[in-house]
Motif scaffolding. Structure first.
Motif, PDB file in Angstrom:
ATOM      1  N   ASN A 187      -6.727   1.522   8.373  1.00 35.00           N
ATOM      2  CA  ASN A 187      -7.193   1.150   7.036  1.00 35.00           C
ATOM      3  C   ASN A 187      -6.501  -0.116   6.535  1.00 35.00           C
ATOM      4  OD1 ASN A 187      -9.062   3.208   6.834  1.00 35.00           O
ATOM      5  ND2 ASN A 187      -7.650   4.602   5.816  1.00 35.00           N
ATOM      6  N   ILE A 188      -5.224  -0.281   6.864  1.00 40.52           N
ATOM      7  CA  ILE A 188      -4.494  -1.490   6.477  1.00 40.52           C
ATOM      8  C   ILE A 188      -5.098  -2.705   7.176  1.00 40.52           C
ATOM      9  CG2 ILE A 188      -2.273  -2.681   6.726  1.00 40.52           C
ATOM     10  CD1 ILE A 188      -1.006   0.176   6.307  1.00 40.52           C
ATOM     11  N   ILE A 189      -5.418  -2.567   8.459  1.00 37.06           N
ATOM     12  CA  ILE A 189      -6.041  -3.674   9.199  1.00 37.06           C
ATOM     13  C   ILE A 189      -7.381  -4.037   8.565  1.00 37.06           C
ATOM     14  CG2 ILE A 189      -7.090  -4.329  11.405  1.00 37.06           C
ATOM     15  CD1 ILE A 189      -4.864  -2.567  12.736  1.00 37.06           C
ATOM     16  N   LYS A 190      -8.198  -3.023   8.265  1.00 37.36           N
ATOM     17  CA  LYS A 190      -9.507  -3.278   7.661  1.00 37.36           C
ATOM     18  C   LYS A 190      -9.368  -3.943   6.294  1.00 37.36           C
ATOM     19  CE  LYS A 190     -11.982   0.396  10.028  1.00 37.36           C
ATOM     20  NZ  LYS A 190     -12.662   1.682   9.889  1.00 37.36           N
ATOM     21  N   LEU A 191      -8.407  -3.488   5.479  1.00 43.26           N
ATOM     22  CA  LEU A 191      -8.182  -4.095   4.171  1.00 43.26           C
ATOM     23  C   LEU A 191      -7.754  -5.552   4.324  1.00 43.26           C
ATOM     24  CD1 LEU A 191      -7.928  -3.933   1.086  1.00 43.26           C
ATOM     25  CD2 LEU A 191      -5.592  -3.102   1.430  1.00 43.26           C
ATOM     26  N   THR A 215       4.893   3.922   2.714  1.00 44.83           N
ATOM     27  CA  THR A 215       4.613   2.587   2.221  1.00 44.83           C
ATOM     28  C   THR A 215       4.405   1.644   3.384  1.00 44.83           C
ATOM     29  OG1 THR A 215       5.993   3.012   0.305  1.00 44.83           O
ATOM     30  CG2 THR A 215       5.457   0.719   0.755  1.00 44.83           C
ATOM     31  N   ALA A 216       3.395   0.837   3.310  1.00 43.49           N
ATOM     32  CA  ALA A 216       3.160  -0.207   4.302  1.00 43.49           C
ATOM     33  C   ALA A 216       3.039  -1.526   3.572  1.00 43.49           C
ATOM     34  CB  ALA A 216       1.894   0.080   5.094  1.00 43.49           C
ATOM     35  N   ILE A 217       3.704  -2.534   4.061  1.00 40.09           N
ATOM     36  CA  ILE A 217       3.633  -3.861   3.474  1.00 40.09           C
ATOM     37  C   ILE A 217       2.917  -4.744   4.486  1.00 40.09           C
ATOM     38  CG2 ILE A 217       4.932  -5.815   2.563  1.00 40.09           C
ATOM     39  CD1 ILE A 217       7.206  -3.764   2.028  1.00 40.09           C
ATOM     40  N   VAL A 218       1.864  -5.390   4.066  1.00 43.12           N
ATOM     41  CA  VAL A 218       1.091  -6.244   4.957  1.00 43.12           C
ATOM     42  C   VAL A 218       1.293  -7.680   4.527  1.00 43.12           C
ATOM     43  CG1 VAL A 218      -1.204  -6.786   5.815  1.00 43.12           C
ATOM     44  CG2 VAL A 218      -0.632  -4.433   5.197  1.00 43.12           C
ATOM     45  N   MET A 219       1.668  -8.528   5.468  1.00 41.59           N
ATOM     46  CA  MET A 219       1.853  -9.943   5.168  1.00 41.59           C
ATOM     47  C   MET A 219       1.596 -10.738   6.436  1.00 41.59           C
ATOM     48  SD  MET A 219       5.981  -9.832   4.943  1.00 41.59           S
ATOM     49  CE  MET A 219       6.096  -8.096   4.579  1.00 41.59           C
ATOM     50  N   PRO A 220       1.396 -12.042   6.324  1.00 46.01           N
ATOM     51  CA  PRO A 220       1.239 -12.836   7.534  1.00 46.01           C
ATOM     52  C   PRO A 220       2.478 -12.695   8.404  1.00 46.01           C
ATOM     53  CG  PRO A 220       0.666 -14.108   5.604  1.00 46.01           C
ATOM     54  CD  PRO A 220       1.278 -12.826   5.120  1.00 46.01           C
ATOM     55  N   ALA A 221       2.268 -12.569   9.701  1.00 47.01           N
ATOM     56  CA  ALA A 221       3.385 -12.331  10.601  1.00 47.01           C
ATOM     57  C   ALA A 221       4.196 -13.587  10.868  1.00 47.01           C
ATOM     58  CB  ALA A 221       2.875 -11.757  11.922  1.00 47.01           C
ATOM     59  N   ILE A 278      -0.755 -10.081  11.284  1.00 49.78           N
ATOM     60  CA  ILE A 278      -0.140  -9.407  10.139  1.00 49.78           C
ATOM     61  C   ILE A 278       1.030  -8.561  10.624  1.00 49.78           C
ATOM     62  CG2 ILE A 278      -2.242  -9.360   8.735  1.00 49.78           C
ATOM     63  CD1 ILE A 278      -2.514  -6.356   9.456  1.00 49.78           C
ATOM     64  N   SER A 279       1.940  -8.297   9.711  1.00 50.12           N
ATOM     65  CA  SER A 279       3.038  -7.372   9.969  1.00 50.12           C
ATOM     66  C   SER A 279       2.871  -6.164   9.068  1.00 50.12           C
ATOM     67  CB  SER A 279       4.395  -8.025   9.666  1.00 50.12           C
ATOM     68  OG  SER A 279       4.686  -9.025  10.597  1.00 50.12           O
ATOM     69  N   VAL A 280       3.141  -4.996   9.616  1.00 48.98           N
ATOM     70  CA  VAL A 280       3.065  -3.760   8.857  1.00 48.98           C
ATOM     71  C   VAL A 280       4.428  -3.088   8.941  1.00 48.98           C
ATOM     72  CG1 VAL A 280       1.971  -1.492   8.635  1.00 48.98           C
ATOM     73  CG2 VAL A 280       0.609  -3.458   9.380  1.00 48.98           C
ATOM     74  N   VAL A 281       5.099  -2.973   7.815  1.00 47.34           N
ATOM     75  CA  VAL A 281       6.347  -2.217   7.752  1.00 47.34           C
ATOM     76  C   VAL A 281       5.919  -0.781   7.484  1.00 47.34           C
ATOM     77  CG1 VAL A 281       8.555  -1.920   6.576  1.00 47.34           C
ATOM     78  CG2 VAL A 281       7.593  -4.227   6.893  1.00 47.34           C
ATOM     79  N   PHE A 282       6.043   0.036   8.518  1.00 46.18           N
ATOM     80  CA  PHE A 282       5.428   1.349   8.518  1.00 46.18           C
ATOM     81  C   PHE A 282       6.487   2.441   8.384  1.00 46.18           C
ATOM     82  CE2 PHE A 282       3.433   4.873  11.009  1.00 46.18           C
ATOM     83  CZ  PHE A 282       2.516   5.201  10.031  1.00 46.18           C
ATOM     84  N   LEU A 306       0.848  -1.187   0.000  1.00 46.12           N
ATOM     85  CA  LEU A 306       0.000   0.000   0.000  1.00 46.12           C
ATOM     86  C   LEU A 306       0.879   1.230   0.000  1.00 46.12           C
ATOM     87  CD1 LEU A 306      -2.803  -0.108   2.690  1.00 46.12           C
ATOM     88  CD2 LEU A 306      -3.057   0.147   0.250  1.00 46.12           C
ATOM     89  N   THR A 307       0.579   2.165  -0.803  1.00 47.10           N
ATOM     90  CA  THR A 307       1.285   3.432  -0.751  1.00 47.10           C
ATOM     91  C   THR A 307       0.272   4.525  -0.483  1.00 47.10           C
ATOM     92  OG1 THR A 307       2.959   2.654  -2.289  1.00 47.10           O
ATOM     93  CG2 THR A 307       2.776   5.021  -2.002  1.00 47.10           C
TER      94      THR A 307
END
Length: 166
Positions: A72-76, A20-26, A35-39, A12-13
């Protein structure tokens, strides 16, 4: 035998500012509720490393906008996976995350904790540690629980400050 699991990767940008946030299984346990968020709260940096791809214009996301972006990342992620997220690992990254300051990070964490109560939030940071002094200890201990990572570049010519120092 390794359990088969689905892998979701979302990049997500946030356009204003560019974060930029990258969401993936933790975890590779098959538990897709983590999930992990590189914030990247800022893309500013106090180093001038040859190998770095940090943009030259500096933008910083406010604590309030940070909470909105992560929520928003969590909701997505929940929408994509079809079930609720239970744990979010937030990695403060950059640029250099320490450049926003202790108060900015503490306020972001406070707002996250107050506004996103449906998930367990864990924090870590990837930093060059150039700004570290004893005043950072309480934040590193109480918020990050010393989940701090850095890199050491063996050849000083690769990692320099903006003034050219090693």
């Amino acid at each position: 035998m390794i359990p088969q699991m689905q892998v979701y990767v979302v990049i997500l940008t946030v356009v204003i500012p560019t974060v930029t946030a990258i969401v993936m299984p933790a975890y590779a346990t098959g538990n897709m509720s983590n999930i992990s968020v590189v914030f990247k709260q800022t893309n500013a940096c106090n180093a001038n490393c040859r190998h770095c791809s940090v943009e030259k214009h500096h933008i910083t996301l406010s604590p309030q906008d940070s909470v909105l972006a992560i929520n928003n990342i969590i909701k997505l992620s929940e929408y994509m996976k079809g079930h609720q997220v239970s744990t979010v690992d937030i990695v403060f990254h950059g640029g250099e995350p320490m450049l926003v300051g202790k108060e900015h990070i503490a306020e972001t964490v406070r707002l996250l904790e107050n506004n996103i109560k449906s998930v367990n939030i864990q924090y870590s940071m990837q930093t060059n540690l150039l700004l570290y002094d004893r005043s950072w200890r309480p934040l590193f201990n109480d918020v990050f629980h010393w989940n701090i990572s850095s890199s050491y570049d063996f050849y000083s010519s690769f990692r320099q400050t903006k003034t050219g120092e090693d």
